[in-house]
Motif scaffolding. Structure first.
Motif, PDB file in Angstrom:
ATOM      1  N   SER A 176      -2.233   0.983   0.890  1.00 46.57           N
ATOM      2  CA  SER A 176      -1.534  -0.199   0.377  1.00 46.57           C
ATOM      3  C   SER A 176      -0.268   0.262  -0.335  1.00 46.57           C
ATOM      4  O   SER A 176      -0.083   1.450  -0.608  1.00 46.57           O
ATOM      5  N   ILE A 177       0.598  -0.704  -0.609  1.00 46.79           N
ATOM      6  CA  ILE A 177       1.869  -0.403  -1.259  1.00 46.79           C
ATOM      7  C   ILE A 177       1.735  -0.726  -2.737  1.00 46.79           C
ATOM      8  O   ILE A 177       1.582  -1.884  -3.134  1.00 46.79           O
TER       9      ILE A 177
ATOM     10  N   ASP B 186       1.823  -5.862   1.193  1.00 45.14           N
ATOM     11  CA  ASP B 186       1.307  -4.665   0.520  1.00 45.14           C
ATOM     12  C   ASP B 186      -0.015  -4.133   1.057  1.00 45.14           C
ATOM     13  O   ASP B 186      -0.478  -3.069   0.637  1.00 45.14           O
TER      14      ASP B 186
END
Length: 480
Positions: free
Chosen positions: A428-429, A46
């Motif tokens: 970021s995820i 992430d």
């Protein structure tokens, strides 16, 4: 037919052609585009430094991440376009923080030209969904390319355009304006901020008074200043108020014996750094000063590897990286020959790796002290660093420097977004963030070289075919 009539008709045709806006060809490069997309059975790194999550499903809607959940418990999305990604990893799109739009063209003095056709496609193709240009040689072109990308007329990453270089007297290339003093520096900042530049870059011969003027004017407008410095040392620049320093230890001149104020000691910089002990109290004080003043450092290891590291079988200077056939194939013949000729001049007995290792040790020490390290490629040097390919090599070199793959990915994604003030949207995820993602075959968390196996890159929820984008610019780097 009279000559005047022919000229009139010719001008009419030319002006008509210039006035026309050709249709965008982006559709042929799109691999995934739907109101709802589900990426199933995928590994997620992430970008925050957290451990990878296995067998996840990411749902994308309206350009954003709608949900992330284990595939076994993810809610059905009957109307979604589904990609079964078992064996693949999803990472956040990289945030390239030293990603010029120009490329060296050779010559004496050296010249540089914008790669306005090839570089935007290559950045996006290799997973770089946001860039900061960090110095411009044709700023109006950069600004117009950004507008065309934002409007969907061109394919490329999101762009944060840096103004023309703020250089003092003594520039090594005529593509840079030489400042005449602090007033000229203030004029440059305000002019280019009005035109749309969102950051500024001081260069090697700027004086302290000129840098102070740049920082004051930029900060009045809420904009940041970075620098590839030489005439000014890192601690001096931090005290003046600079926000970012490019290239890390490689360019810090403050350890040159008897350095004169406002003067770049050139080759003496590398000589002083080769003798420098990183445990020296002066080095530790410099690091503490940078951290206390919130000055970020941009790591640009690929440009130094290409310019000085000898060829080797493994590790820094690896032949596979320095002679990457995929990168060589996107260059035109002249660019390729210039680079290979330059590489042939690099001595196999060079002590350059000693300095290289010291510079990477410095970056680790800076991070350990709490500093913000960001990343870019810098497609300059001897011409071996190409958009996108160099960004991926930077991540690999961070791992060779001693960071874990997860840490290196964070430096190249989330940290850049944080510096730009964009970390609530990208980097970021996470649910709610823009679906700026790169899909790679394999597992970069255990084998960082897998990061090169990019197949699809999502930007705002639209998935582009990496290989098609790369193939579309074969032989163009060095031309346009």
């Amino acid at each position: 037919m009279k000559t005047t009539t022919i000229l009139f008709l010719l001008c009419t045709v030319v002006i008509g052609c210039l006035a026309q806006t050709p249709p965008s060809d982006r559709q042929q490069f799109i691999r995934v585009e739907a109101p709802l997309v589900a990426l199933t059975h995928v590994r997620v790194i992430d970008g925050t430094g957290a451990a990878p999550l296995e067998d996840q499903t990411i749902v994308i809607s309206d350009g954003k991440i709608q949900s992330i959940a284990p595939s076994a418990s993810a809610k059905g999305q009957s109307s979604a376009q589904i990609l079964d990604l078992k064996g693949y990893t999803v990472l956040p799109g990289l945030v390239g923080m030293h990603d010029h739009m120009f490329f060296p063209m050779g010559g004496s003095p050296p010249m540089y030209s914008n790669m306005g056709s090839s570089f935007p496609r290559l950045y996006l193709a290799l997973g770089v969904t946001t860039i900061r240009t960090t110095g411009s040689v044709v700023p109006f072109t950069d600004l117009e390319i950004k507008r065309l990308i934002d409007s969907g007329r061109m394919i490329g990453p999101k762009m944060h355009v840096t103004a023309p270089y703020l250089e003092g007297r003594g520039s090594f290339t005529p593509v840079m304006h030489e400042l005449t003093g602090p007033d000229d520096a203030r004029r440059m900042v305000n002019f280019w901020a009005d035109e749309g530049a969102t950051s500024f870059k001081a260069y090697m011969n700027i004086t302290r008074e000129e840098l102070r003027a740049v920082v004051e004017e930029a900060h009045k407008r809420g904009l940041k200043v970075t620098g590839h410095l030489c005439s000014i040392g890192f601690r001096e620049a931090a005290e003046i108020g600079i926000d970012n320093l490019e290239h890390g230890l490689f360019v810090d001149s403050e350890f040159v014996p008897d350095k004169k104020p406002d003067q770049c000691p050139a080759a003496a910089v590398s000589a002083s750094l080769r003798l420098l002990d990183l445990k020296n109290p002066a080095v530790q004080d410099m690091i503490r000063t940078l951290v206390a003043k919130n000055v970020a450092i941009t790591s640009t290891l690929p440009v130094f590897e290409a310019s000085g590291a000898p060829l080797a079988q493994n590790g820094i200077g690896a032949s596979s990286a320095l002679l990457n056939p995929r990168a060589l194939n996107v260059m035109n013949t002249d660019a390729r020959v210039r680079y290979l000729t330059a590489r042939a001049r690099v001595s196999s007995t060079s002590d350059y790796l000693t300095l290289f290792r010291k510079a990477t040790d410095f970056e680790r020490a800076f991070v350990a002290a709490g500093g913000l390290l960001i990343a870019g490629l810098d497609p300059t040097g001897n011409g071996g660093i190409v958009a996108g390919f160099g960004d991926l090599r930077e991540v690999e070199l961070l791992v060779e420097a001693g960071f874990t793959p997860i840490e290196a990915i964070k430096i190249a994604s989330f940290n850049g977004a944080k510096f730009l003030g964009e970390d609530a949207r990208i980097g970021s995820i996470a649910v709610g963030k823009q679906a700026d993602l790169m899909i790679v075959k394999g597992n970069p968390a255990t084998n960082i070289a897998d990061i090169e196996k990019v197949e699809i890159v999502f930007k705002d929820g639209v998935g582009y075919d990496s290989e098609k984008l790369i193939q579309s610019v074969q032989g163009l780097v060095g031309i346009r």
